[in-house]
Each structure stands twice: as C-alpha cells, then as structure tokens.
Design a protein around this motif. Structure first.
Motif, PDB file in Angstrom:
ATOM      1  N   GLU A   1       0.829  -1.206   0.000  1.00  0.00           N
ATOM      2  CA  GLU A   1       0.000   0.000   0.000  1.00  0.00           C
ATOM      3  C   GLU A   1       0.864   1.257   0.000  1.00  0.00           C
ATOM      4  O   GLU A   1       0.581   2.220  -0.720  1.00  0.00           O
ATOM      5  CB  GLU A   1      -0.940   0.000   1.200  1.00  0.00           C
ATOM      6  CG  GLU A   1      -2.073  -1.004   1.066  1.00  0.00           C
ATOM      7  CD  GLU A   1      -2.888  -1.167   2.335  1.00  0.00           C
ATOM      8  OE1 GLU A   1      -2.475  -0.660   3.405  1.00  0.00           O
ATOM      9  OE2 GLU A   1      -3.950  -1.811   2.262  1.00  0.00           O
ATOM     10  N   ASN A   2       1.927   1.250   0.803  1.00  0.00           N
ATOM     11  CA  ASN A   2       2.841   2.387   0.822  1.00  0.00           C
ATOM     12  C   ASN A   2       3.493   2.571  -0.547  1.00  0.00           C
ATOM     13  O   ASN A   2       3.582   3.695  -1.059  1.00  0.00           O
ATOM     14  CB  ASN A   2       3.913   2.199   1.905  1.00  0.00           C
ATOM     15  CG  ASN A   2       5.035   3.202   1.774  1.00  0.00           C
ATOM     16  OD1 ASN A   2       6.076   2.879   1.204  1.00  0.00           O
ATOM     17  ND2 ASN A   2       4.830   4.400   2.279  1.00  0.00           N
TER      18      ASN A   2
ATOM     19  N   LEU B   1       2.410   1.622  -3.511  1.00  0.00           N
ATOM     20  CA  LEU B   1       1.422   2.103  -4.482  1.00  0.00           C
ATOM     21  C   LEU B   1       1.101   3.582  -4.262  1.00  0.00           C
ATOM     22  O   LEU B   1       0.937   4.340  -5.230  1.00  0.00           O
ATOM     23  CB  LEU B   1       0.148   1.265  -4.405  1.00  0.00           C
ATOM     24  CG  LEU B   1       0.272  -0.170  -4.919  1.00  0.00           C
ATOM     25  CD1 LEU B   1      -0.994  -0.950  -4.604  1.00  0.00           C
ATOM     26  CD2 LEU B   1       0.596  -0.200  -6.403  1.00  0.00           C
ATOM     27  N   ASP B   2       1.031   3.994  -3.003  1.00  0.00           N
ATOM     28  CA  ASP B   2       0.779   5.396  -2.689  1.00  0.00           C
ATOM     29  C   ASP B   2       1.933   6.271  -3.196  1.00  0.00           C
ATOM     30  O   ASP B   2       1.705   7.337  -3.795  1.00  0.00           O
ATOM     31  CB  ASP B   2       0.593   5.561  -1.183  1.00  0.00           C
ATOM     32  CG  ASP B   2       0.269   6.990  -0.798  1.00  0.00           C
ATOM     33  OD1 ASP B   2      -0.694   7.554  -1.370  1.00  0.00           O
ATOM     34  OD2 ASP B   2       0.976   7.547   0.071  1.00  0.00           O
TER      35      ASP B   2
ATOM     36  N   GLU C   1       4.051   5.489  -5.603  1.00  0.00           N
ATOM     37  CA  GLU C   1       4.020   5.427  -7.066  1.00  0.00           C
ATOM     38  C   GLU C   1       2.999   6.429  -7.627  1.00  0.00           C
ATOM     39  O   GLU C   1       3.267   7.160  -8.578  1.00  0.00           O
ATOM     40  CB  GLU C   1       3.677   3.999  -7.485  1.00  0.00           C
ATOM     41  CG  GLU C   1       3.727   3.742  -8.973  1.00  0.00           C
ATOM     42  CD  GLU C   1       3.443   2.286  -9.272  1.00  0.00           C
ATOM     43  OE1 GLU C   1       4.381   1.584  -9.678  1.00  0.00           O
ATOM     44  OE2 GLU C   1       2.274   1.864  -9.094  1.00  0.00           O
ATOM     45  N   ARG C   2       1.824   6.482  -7.012  1.00  0.00           N
ATOM     46  CA  ARG C   2       0.783   7.417  -7.431  1.00  0.00           C
ATOM     47  C   ARG C   2       1.234   8.861  -7.224  1.00  0.00           C
ATOM     48  O   ARG C   2       1.081   9.715  -8.108  1.00  0.00           O
ATOM     49  CB  ARG C   2      -0.510   7.157  -6.652  1.00  0.00           C
ATOM     50  CG  ARG C   2      -1.633   8.117  -6.987  1.00  0.00           C
ATOM     51  CD  ARG C   2      -2.865   7.875  -6.105  1.00  0.00           C
ATOM     52  NE  ARG C   2      -3.908   8.836  -6.433  1.00  0.00           N
ATOM     53  CZ  ARG C   2      -3.984  10.056  -5.912  1.00  0.00           C
ATOM     54  NH1 ARG C   2      -3.077  10.479  -5.046  1.00  0.00           N
ATOM     55  NH2 ARG C   2      -4.971  10.870  -6.263  1.00  0.00           N
ATOM     56  N   TRP C   3       1.781   9.162  -6.061  1.00  0.00           N
ATOM     57  CA  TRP C   3       2.235  10.516  -5.763  1.00  0.00           C
ATOM     58  C   TRP C   3       3.275  10.950  -6.794  1.00  0.00           C
ATOM     59  O   TRP C   3       3.208  12.065  -7.329  1.00  0.00           O
ATOM     60  CB  TRP C   3       2.807  10.595  -4.353  1.00  0.00           C
ATOM     61  CG  TRP C   3       3.059  12.010  -3.921  1.00  0.00           C
ATOM     62  CD1 TRP C   3       2.206  12.820  -3.231  1.00  0.00           C
ATOM     63  CD2 TRP C   3       4.239  12.792  -4.175  1.00  0.00           C
ATOM     64  NE1 TRP C   3       2.776  14.056  -3.046  1.00  0.00           N
ATOM     65  CE2 TRP C   3       4.028  14.066  -3.617  1.00  0.00           C
ATOM     66  CE3 TRP C   3       5.444  12.546  -4.821  1.00  0.00           C
ATOM     67  CZ2 TRP C   3       4.963  15.085  -3.683  1.00  0.00           C
ATOM     68  CZ3 TRP C   3       6.390  13.561  -4.904  1.00  0.00           C
ATOM     69  CH2 TRP C   3       6.154  14.813  -4.334  1.00  0.00           C
ATOM     70  N   ASN C   4       4.243  10.075  -7.089  1.00  0.00           N
ATOM     71  CA  ASN C   4       5.283  10.406  -8.067  1.00  0.00           C
ATOM     72  C   ASN C   4       4.687  10.657  -9.458  1.00  0.00           C
ATOM     73  O   ASN C   4       5.115  11.566 -10.168  1.00  0.00           O
ATOM     74  CB  ASN C   4       6.334   9.295  -8.139  1.00  0.00           C
ATOM     75  CG  ASN C   4       7.203   9.261  -6.903  1.00  0.00           C
ATOM     76  OD1 ASN C   4       7.305  10.229  -6.150  1.00  0.00           O
ATOM     77  ND2 ASN C   4       7.839   8.128  -6.677  1.00  0.00           N
ATOM     78  N   ARG C   5       3.697   9.866  -9.816  1.00  0.00           N
ATOM     79  CA  ARG C   5       3.046  10.023 -11.123  1.00  0.00           C
ATOM     80  C   ARG C   5       2.325  11.367 -11.224  1.00  0.00           C
ATOM     81  O   ARG C   5       2.331  12.016 -12.268  1.00  0.00           O
ATOM     82  CB  ARG C   5       2.075   8.862 -11.338  1.00  0.00           C
ATOM     83  CG  ARG C   5       1.366   8.871 -12.673  1.00  0.00           C
ATOM     84  CD  ARG C   5       0.488   7.634 -12.901  1.00  0.00           C
ATOM     85  NE  ARG C   5      -0.570   7.498 -11.914  1.00  0.00           N
ATOM     86  CZ  ARG C   5      -0.619   6.539 -10.971  1.00  0.00           C
ATOM     87  NH1 ARG C   5       0.328   5.631 -10.894  1.00  0.00           N
ATOM     88  NH2 ARG C   5      -1.635   6.487 -10.123  1.00  0.00           N
ATOM     89  N   LEU C   6       1.706  11.804 -10.130  1.00  0.00           N
ATOM     90  CA  LEU C   6       0.907  13.032 -10.144  1.00  0.00           C
ATOM     91  C   LEU C   6       1.705  14.281  -9.789  1.00  0.00           C
ATOM     92  O   LEU C   6       1.163  15.391  -9.829  1.00  0.00           O
ATOM     93  CB  LEU C   6      -0.291  12.878  -9.196  1.00  0.00           C
ATOM     94  CG  LEU C   6      -1.270  11.772  -9.592  1.00  0.00           C
ATOM     95  CD1 LEU C   6      -2.346  11.602  -8.535  1.00  0.00           C
ATOM     96  CD2 LEU C   6      -1.873  12.059 -10.968  1.00  0.00           C
ATOM     97  N   HIS C   7       2.973  14.115  -9.449  1.00  0.00           N
ATOM     98  CA  HIS C   7       3.846  15.248  -9.121  1.00  0.00           C
ATOM     99  C   HIS C   7       5.145  15.133  -9.935  1.00  0.00           C
ATOM    100  O   HIS C   7       6.236  14.982  -9.372  1.00  0.00           O
ATOM    101  CB  HIS C   7       4.156  15.271  -7.621  1.00  0.00           C
ATOM    102  CG  HIS C   7       2.950  15.465  -6.772  1.00  0.00           C
ATOM    103  ND1 HIS C   7       2.144  14.431  -6.370  1.00  0.00           N
ATOM    104  CD2 HIS C   7       2.389  16.595  -6.270  1.00  0.00           C
ATOM    105  CE1 HIS C   7       1.149  14.889  -5.648  1.00  0.00           C
ATOM    106  NE2 HIS C   7       1.263  16.212  -5.573  1.00  0.00           N
TER     107      HIS C   7
END
Length: 188
Positions: A67-68, A70-71, A73-79
């Motif tokens: 979960e950490n 994936l979180d 990975e998502r943050w990096n993708r959106l920033h």
C-alpha cells in the motif's frame, strides 16, 4: 542493539532483524511469521558452510508495504516536477547486498506483491497449496520453505547473478538430499 523507532518500523511492515556478517558473498533474507526458524537456520548454514552472509529482515505486513509503495508510485506520477519519493520497501531493501529471498508460510504471492518495488532479484518462497495433512516439517519440506530450500534459493540466486559457481548450488542440493526432479509443489 536498541532501535529507536522499532515500533514504527514494525507498523510500517518491515524491520531489520540482523545485519550481514563479513562473508565473501552477500544476500538479503526476508521472513514473515513462523518462517523465521527456516530463515535463521538457513542464514547460519550459509555463513558457516558457503561463506554467504545475509541481511535479515522481518516482514510484519506485506500488505502495508505494498500500500505504501502504491501510494508513493501514485504521488510520483501526479507530481512529475517534484523530487520523487521512495517507497519504504524500496528504500530499506535496495540498500542491502545481493538478491532478496523472501520466505513465508503464506502463499508466494503474499511476499511477491512487493517484488515490483525493489530493484534486485526477488525470489519468493511460500506454501502454495492446501488440503495436506502432515507435520509442519514435512509440509515445509514439501512446499520448499524449509531451511534447506531457503539455503538453496539464496545460493541459486547468487549463481544466477554470476557471483557464485553453479556447482555450489548443486553441492547444496546434494548435501540436503533435495530431489531436483521432484514435482513442483504448486502443481501437485
């Protein structure tokens, strides 16, 4: 040694159990739950017999680690213009030496869920199957999660990486009486 944030590490899902020794070859061992016995026995044998030291980690929650990751990975993708963050499992396990062997009494897929987030060879060992009734030792031998199979997995991963002669793996298989032609427990 006392670890200042051990409680926090346990809650994050992974903490260092023991540092590697000073052997010629190095690997990383991750265990969860009752698989600690096989991992610790394999680590001792690897060091004394094959000159291989292991950093040893206890995985308290692969789910939390995933979960950490994936979180992050998502943050990096959106920033995309910000400095990238690093997942806990990546930061902790990528600092170690050699391949990562993860042994659990759960299915291999439990440990394998963090494999995409480490940049090293990741070998999960687990008890894929059900419906068998035998002693714990016999079941661990059958599912290849006992100390002998953990030891062979480490040696094999080192040989695959070109850090160890494949003859060493063959010798360990022979020494432990492992039948290399036995059916895959996943299929039996």
């Amino acid at each position: 040694p006392v670890v200042a944030d051990l409680d926090a590490q346990i809650m994050r899902g992974l903490y260092r159990w023991a540092d590697a020794g000073n052997s010629k070859h190095r690997a990383t061992m991750v265990f969860s739950g009752s698989a600690h016995s096989a991992a610790r026995e394999a680590v001792a044998e690897l060091e004394s017999r094959w000159d291989v030291s292991c950093d040893v980690w206890s995985a308290t929650s692969y789910k939390t680690l995933r979960e950490n990751a994936l979180d992050v990975e998502r943050w990096n993708r959106l920033h995309p213009t910000s400095a990238p963050r690093q997942a806990d499992v990546t930061r902790l396990l990528d600092d170690g030496s050699g391949p990562i062997i993860a042994v659990t009494d759960y299915m291999k897929s439990v440990a394998d869920q963090v494999a995409p987030f480490v940049d090293k060879r990741f070998v999960p060992l687990g008890t894929d199957g059900f419906g068998r009734s035998d002693t714990r030792d016999a079941l661990r031998r059958h599912f290849e999660t006992d100390a002998a199979h953990v030891e062979v997995a480490v040696l094999s991963a080192l040989a695959t990486a070109g850090r160890l002669d494949p003859d060493v793996v063959r010798d360990a298989i022979t020494a432990h009486g492992i039948d290399p032609d036995a059916p895959d427990p996943l299929l039996t």
